[in-house]
Structure formats: structure tokens, C-alpha cells
Design a protein around this motif. Structure first.
Motif, mmCIF file in Angstrom:
data_model
loop_
_atom_site.group_PDB
_atom_site.id
_atom_site.type_symbol
_atom_site.label_atom_id
_atom_site.label_comp_id
_atom_site.label_asym_id
_atom_site.label_seq_id
_atom_site.Cartn_x
_atom_site.Cartn_y
_atom_site.Cartn_z
ATOM 1 N N UNK A 74 18.564 53.237 15.798
ATOM 2 C CA UNK A 74 18.035 52.727 14.726
ATOM 3 C C UNK A 74 18.219 53.540 13.622
ATOM 4 N N UNK A 75 19.137 54.679 13.691
ATOM 5 C CA UNK A 75 19.415 55.584 12.648
ATOM 6 C C UNK A 75 20.668 55.279 11.758
ATOM 7 N N UNK A 76 20.339 54.652 10.544
ATOM 8 C CA UNK A 76 21.454 54.150 9.870
ATOM 9 C C UNK A 76 22.762 55.153 9.560
ATOM 10 N N UNK A 77 22.630 56.533 9.520
ATOM 11 C CA UNK A 77 23.511 57.387 9.349
ATOM 12 C C UNK A 77 24.576 57.350 10.717
ATOM 13 N N UNK A 78 23.886 57.243 11.771
ATOM 14 C CA UNK A 78 24.372 57.144 13.138
ATOM 15 C C UNK A 78 25.433 56.003 13.232
ATOM 16 N N UNK A 79 24.974 54.740 12.695
ATOM 17 C CA UNK A 79 25.644 53.666 12.613
ATOM 18 C C UNK A 79 26.882 53.856 11.741
ATOM 19 N N UNK A 80 26.541 54.389 10.700
ATOM 20 C CA UNK A 80 27.867 54.742 9.697
ATOM 21 C C UNK A 80 28.976 55.929 10.506
ATOM 22 N N UNK A 81 28.392 56.719 11.004
ATOM 23 C CA UNK A 81 29.169 57.696 11.748
ATOM 24 C C UNK A 81 29.950 57.060 12.703
ATOM 25 N N UNK A 82 29.329 56.379 13.711
ATOM 26 C CA UNK A 82 30.247 55.634 14.952
ATOM 27 C C UNK A 82 31.052 54.468 14.304
ATOM 28 N N UNK A 83 30.716 53.802 13.454
ATOM 29 C CA UNK A 83 31.459 53.096 12.877
ATOM 30 C C UNK A 83 32.902 53.589 12.418
ATOM 31 N N UNK A 84 32.816 54.675 11.618
ATOM 32 C CA UNK A 84 34.046 55.331 11.519
ATOM 33 C C UNK A 84 34.775 55.854 12.565
ATOM 34 N N UNK A 85 34.036 56.202 13.700
ATOM 35 C CA UNK A 85 34.830 56.540 15.148
ATOM 36 C C UNK A 85 35.166 55.224 15.458
ATOM 37 N N UNK A 86 34.646 54.261 15.190
ATOM 38 C CA UNK A 86 35.286 52.792 15.665
ATOM 39 C C UNK A 86 36.518 52.517 14.891
ATOM 40 N N UNK A 87 36.745 52.673 13.787
ATOM 41 C CA UNK A 87 37.822 52.312 12.964
ATOM 42 C C UNK A 87 38.980 53.251 13.568
ATOM 43 N N UNK A 88 38.569 54.535 13.907
ATOM 44 C CA UNK A 88 39.684 55.347 14.229
ATOM 45 C C UNK A 88 40.236 54.884 15.492
ATOM 46 N N UNK A 89 39.048 54.415 16.408
ATOM 47 C CA UNK A 89 39.585 54.022 17.860
ATOM 48 C C UNK A 89 40.644 52.848 17.398
ATOM 49 N N UNK A 90 40.255 52.102 16.696
ATOM 50 C CA UNK A 90 40.955 50.672 16.694
ATOM 51 C C UNK A 90 42.340 51.007 16.094
ATOM 52 N N UNK A 91 42.424 51.988 14.901
ATOM 53 C CA UNK A 91 43.630 52.423 14.501
ATOM 54 C C UNK A 91 44.489 53.185 15.729
#
Length: 137
Positions: A74-91
Motif C-alpha cells: 500500500x506504499x505509493x512510493x514503492x508502486x512508483x519505484x516498481x513501476x519504473x522497474x517494470x518499464x525497464x524490464x519491458x524495454x
């Protein structure tokens, strides 16, 4: 009155989540469009179904990752951080697929409207997104 407060807090969380998801998807779309060798927006506007499938798949994959992360935290900052990781993984997936399929270049085939390649990429992207999202839970 406590159930009303709980409802309002939950409603606020949904609003914050939707706002963050919108920002994440906009950033993801921007990054993904910079990665391709063609103009995604123009190809989609021209009716290039392969380009639409490909971009939609990348955004859906990102949504899957965000959904699984938000389910486990439920941590919004973790959501943003892992979303950035998700973007990098998809790249990274894009680069690997482009290099591991030597018979053709992904961007060239998508730009030509090759729906078979778009469908192949859709399956790869969504599958990897599910695996990555599950690992983050």
C-alpha cells in the motif's frame, strides 16, 4: 460513521491510485515510443493495427506489473519505484526479442503492419509481465 470514514479513505486511495497509474502509463508510453524506430502515434493514427497491438501490449504489461505491486503493497512510493522497474524490464524485453529473432527486426515488421509479429510480441510481453509482477508480490 466509521464505515463512512473507511469508505472515504478507500475512495481517496482509489483516486490516488488512478492518478498514479495515469502518470505511470503516460511515462511508460513516452519511454516505449522513444524505444521504437518509428513514430507509434502516427502509425496508430494511420490505422496500423500491429502498432496498436504492440503499444497496447506494452501498456497492458505495465498495468499488470502495477496491479500486482499495488496488491502486495500500500506504499505509493514503492508502486512508483516498481513501476519504473517494470518499464525497464519491458524495454529490456524489447531489446532481447529484437536481438534473438534474427530473421526479422521487430520495429520494421510492426511498421509494415505485420500483425503476426505484433501478436507474438503481445504474448511475450504479457507473459513476462505476469511473471515479473508475481515475483514482486
Amino acid at each position: 460513521m466509521s464505515s463512512l470514514n473507511s469508505f472515504l479513505v478507500d475512495l481517496g486511495n482509489v483516486g490516488i491510485g488512478l492518478l498514479l497509474l495515469t502518470v505511470i502509463l503516460l511515462v511508460g508510453a513516452w519511454v516505449f515510443s522513444r524505444l521504437t524506430r518509428f513514430d507509434d502515434k502516427k502509425e496508430i493514427e494511420k490505422g496500423n493495427e500491429a502498432a496498436g497491438i504492440y503499444m497496447g501490449s506494452k501498456l497492458l504489461g505495465l498495468c499488470i506489473i502495477v496491479a500486482m505491486v499495488s496488491y502486495s503493497s500500500s506504499d505509493w512510493l514503492m508502486m512508483l519505484a516498481w513501476s519504473a522497474v517494470g518499464i525497464l524490464v519491458l524495454c529490456l524485453v524489447y531489446f532481447l526479442v529484437d536481438k534473438l529473432l534474427p530473421a526479422f527486426r521487430v520495429c520494421e515488421e510492426i511498421e509494415k503492419g505485420n500483425i503476426a509479429v505484433a501478436q507474438l510480441l503481445r504474448c511475450i510481453i504479457i507473459g513476462i509481465s505476469i511473471v515479473v509482477g508475481t515475483l514482486l508480490m
